[in-house]
Design a protein around this motif. Structure first.
Motif, PDB file in Angstrom:
ATOM      1  N   GLN A  20       0.830  -1.207   0.000  1.00 36.92           N
ATOM      2  CA  GLN A  20       0.000   0.000   0.000  1.00 36.92           C
ATOM      3  C   GLN A  20       0.866   1.259   0.000  1.00 36.92           C
ATOM      4  O   GLN A  20       0.524   2.260  -0.640  1.00 36.92           O
ATOM      5  CB  GLN A  20      -0.934  -0.021   1.209  1.00 36.92           C
ATOM      6  N   GLN A  21       1.996   1.203   0.700  1.00 33.13           N
ATOM      7  CA  GLN A  21       2.919   2.335   0.687  1.00 33.13           C
ATOM      8  C   GLN A  21       3.512   2.516  -0.710  1.00 33.13           C
ATOM      9  O   GLN A  21       3.641   3.648  -1.202  1.00 33.13           O
ATOM     10  CB  GLN A  21       4.033   2.116   1.707  1.00 33.13           C
ATOM     11  N   ALA A  22       3.874   1.400  -1.349  1.00 37.40           N
ATOM     12  CA  ALA A  22       4.411   1.460  -2.708  1.00 37.40           C
ATOM     13  C   ALA A  22       3.367   2.015  -3.677  1.00 37.40           C
ATOM     14  O   ALA A  22       3.691   2.797  -4.579  1.00 37.40           O
ATOM     15  CB  ALA A  22       4.861   0.072  -3.153  1.00 37.40           C
ATOM     16  N   LEU A  23       2.114   1.623  -3.492  1.00 27.14           N
ATOM     17  CA  LEU A  23       1.034   2.139  -4.341  1.00 27.14           C
ATOM     18  C   LEU A  23       0.853   3.642  -4.138  1.00 27.14           C
ATOM     19  O   LEU A  23       0.599   4.380  -5.097  1.00 27.14           O
ATOM     20  CB  LEU A  23      -0.271   1.409  -4.021  1.00 27.14           C
ATOM     21  N   SER A  24       0.992   4.085  -2.903  1.00 24.85           N
ATOM     22  CA  SER A  24       0.878   5.514  -2.615  1.00 24.85           C
ATOM     23  C   SER A  24       1.995   6.295  -3.299  1.00 24.85           C
ATOM     24  O   SER A  24       1.762   7.356  -3.904  1.00 24.85           O
ATOM     25  CB  SER A  24       0.922   5.741  -1.102  1.00 24.85           C
ATOM     26  N   GLN A  25       3.216   5.765  -3.225  1.00 26.90           N
ATOM     27  CA  GLN A  25       4.357   6.416  -3.879  1.00 26.90           C
ATOM     28  C   GLN A  25       4.189   6.407  -5.398  1.00 26.90           C
ATOM     29  O   GLN A  25       4.527   7.388  -6.076  1.00 26.90           O
ATOM     30  CB  GLN A  25       5.647   5.702  -3.480  1.00 26.90           C
ATOM     31  N   LEU A  26       3.659   5.312  -5.919  1.00 26.42           N
ATOM     32  CA  LEU A  26       3.430   5.211  -7.359  1.00 26.42           C
ATOM     33  C   LEU A  26       2.402   6.245  -7.811  1.00 26.42           C
ATOM     34  O   LEU A  26       2.559   6.883  -8.863  1.00 26.42           O
ATOM     35  CB  LEU A  26       2.950   3.801  -7.702  1.00 26.42           C
ATOM     36  N   LYS A 126       0.542  -0.957 -10.862  1.00 28.70           N
ATOM     37  CA  LYS A 126      -0.550  -0.643  -9.938  1.00 28.70           C
ATOM     38  C   LYS A 126      -1.557  -1.788  -9.871  1.00 28.70           C
ATOM     39  O   LYS A 126      -1.971  -2.212  -8.786  1.00 28.70           O
ATOM     40  CB  LYS A 126      -1.253   0.638 -10.385  1.00 28.70           C
ATOM     41  N   ALA A 127      -1.957  -2.299 -11.042  1.00 34.13           N
ATOM     42  CA  ALA A 127      -2.928  -3.393 -11.083  1.00 34.13           C
ATOM     43  C   ALA A 127      -2.381  -4.640 -10.391  1.00 34.13           C
ATOM     44  O   ALA A 127      -3.094  -5.324  -9.648  1.00 34.13           O
ATOM     45  CB  ALA A 127      -3.291  -3.710 -12.530  1.00 34.13           C
ATOM     46  N   THR A 128      -1.093  -4.926 -10.623  1.00 30.68           N
ATOM     47  CA  THR A 128      -0.466  -6.105 -10.009  1.00 30.68           C
ATOM     48  C   THR A 128      -0.430  -5.983  -8.492  1.00 30.68           C
ATOM     49  O   THR A 128      -0.785  -6.918  -7.765  1.00 30.68           O
ATOM     50  CB  THR A 128       0.968  -6.281 -10.540  1.00 30.68           C
ATOM     51  N   LYS A 129       0.002  -4.819  -8.016  1.00 35.24           N
ATOM     52  CA  LYS A 129       0.099  -4.603  -6.568  1.00 35.24           C
ATOM     53  C   LYS A 129      -1.286  -4.590  -5.916  1.00 35.24           C
ATOM     54  O   LYS A 129      -1.471  -5.128  -4.813  1.00 35.24           O
ATOM     55  CB  LYS A 129       0.835  -3.292  -6.268  1.00 35.24           C
TER      56      LYS A 129
END
Length: 227
Positions: A20-26, A126-129
């Protein structure tokens, strides 16, 4: 087993938080890219319009001057040299504008292509995560549910076991109480017999018929004892 499931659930929750943190950064990175792309496109659109307008003006000037100096009127012969220089200068400017416009367009197309490529990669990531987060949350939730149910079942079994132990303890206490009551009753009987024997001894000593009384009484005591 419960400890293993709890540990696995905790691990999944940590992995989910990292995703979720990686998605936020993305999302932040994509937003910055979108903003930069919009600014680049706006600048290109404005600069292209200015360049095209300037280029159109130069072309018109060249046409007018070329037509003007191409006339056969000899009155303009003295200005032919100056006119030729102006036309030559305008042609150089026209070439520079044309080249600059082409380079500007190529840069815009390259930037747009890079933006589209990176945006598509971000969409895939994004879709993968997000899918990974979905599966991890689902597994973690199921594990927590199983742990809760197992813990509840174990608590229920423990409660039943405690109830059985309490019942057994109660029975044991009752049995001990009965045994103590029997011992007390036996002790009282022994004490009563001892008292009777003592009374008979006293009577035997005081009575002239002591032997007869003692014999009869002892028989009664024996019968009472056997009973």
């Amino acid at each position: 087993q419960i400890d293993k499931m709890s540990a696995r659930s905790s691990q999944l929750q940590e992995e989910t938080a990292a995703l979720q943190q990686a998605l936020s950064q993305l999302a932040t990175s994509q937003a910055m890219m979108d903003k930069l792309r919009a600014e680049e496109k706006a600048a290109f659109t404005q600069n292209k319009a200015d360049m095209e307008q300037g280029l159109d003006g130069i072309k018109i000037a060249l046409k007018v001057l070329s037509e003007y100096y191409a006339k056969a009127d000899k009155a303009h012969s003295s200005a032919d040299g100056a006119g030729g220089s102006i036309i030559g200068l305008l042609e150089v400017v026209e070439s520079d504008f044309t080249k600059g416009l082409a380079e500007m367009t190529a840069t815009e197309e390259s930037s747009l292509s890079a933006y589209d490529t990176e945006t598509k990669e971000n969409e895939i990531e994004k879709a993968t995560k997000e899918q990974d987060v979905k599966y991890k949350v689902k597994e973690s939730t199921e594990l927590d549910k199983t742990v809760a149910e197992t813990t509840s079942d174990r608590s229920g079994v423990q409660a039943e076991l405690d109830a059985v132990l309490e019942y057994l303890q109660k029975i044991e206490e009752e049995c001990i109480a009965k045994a103590e009551t029997y011992e007390d009753r036996k002790a009282r009987m022994v004490a009563e017999l001892a008292g009777l024997k003592e009374a008979l001894r006293v009577l035997n000593e005081e009575s002239t018929d002591g032997a007869l009384i003692q014999t009869a009484s002892l028989r009664g005591v024996r019968r009472h004892s056997h009973a």
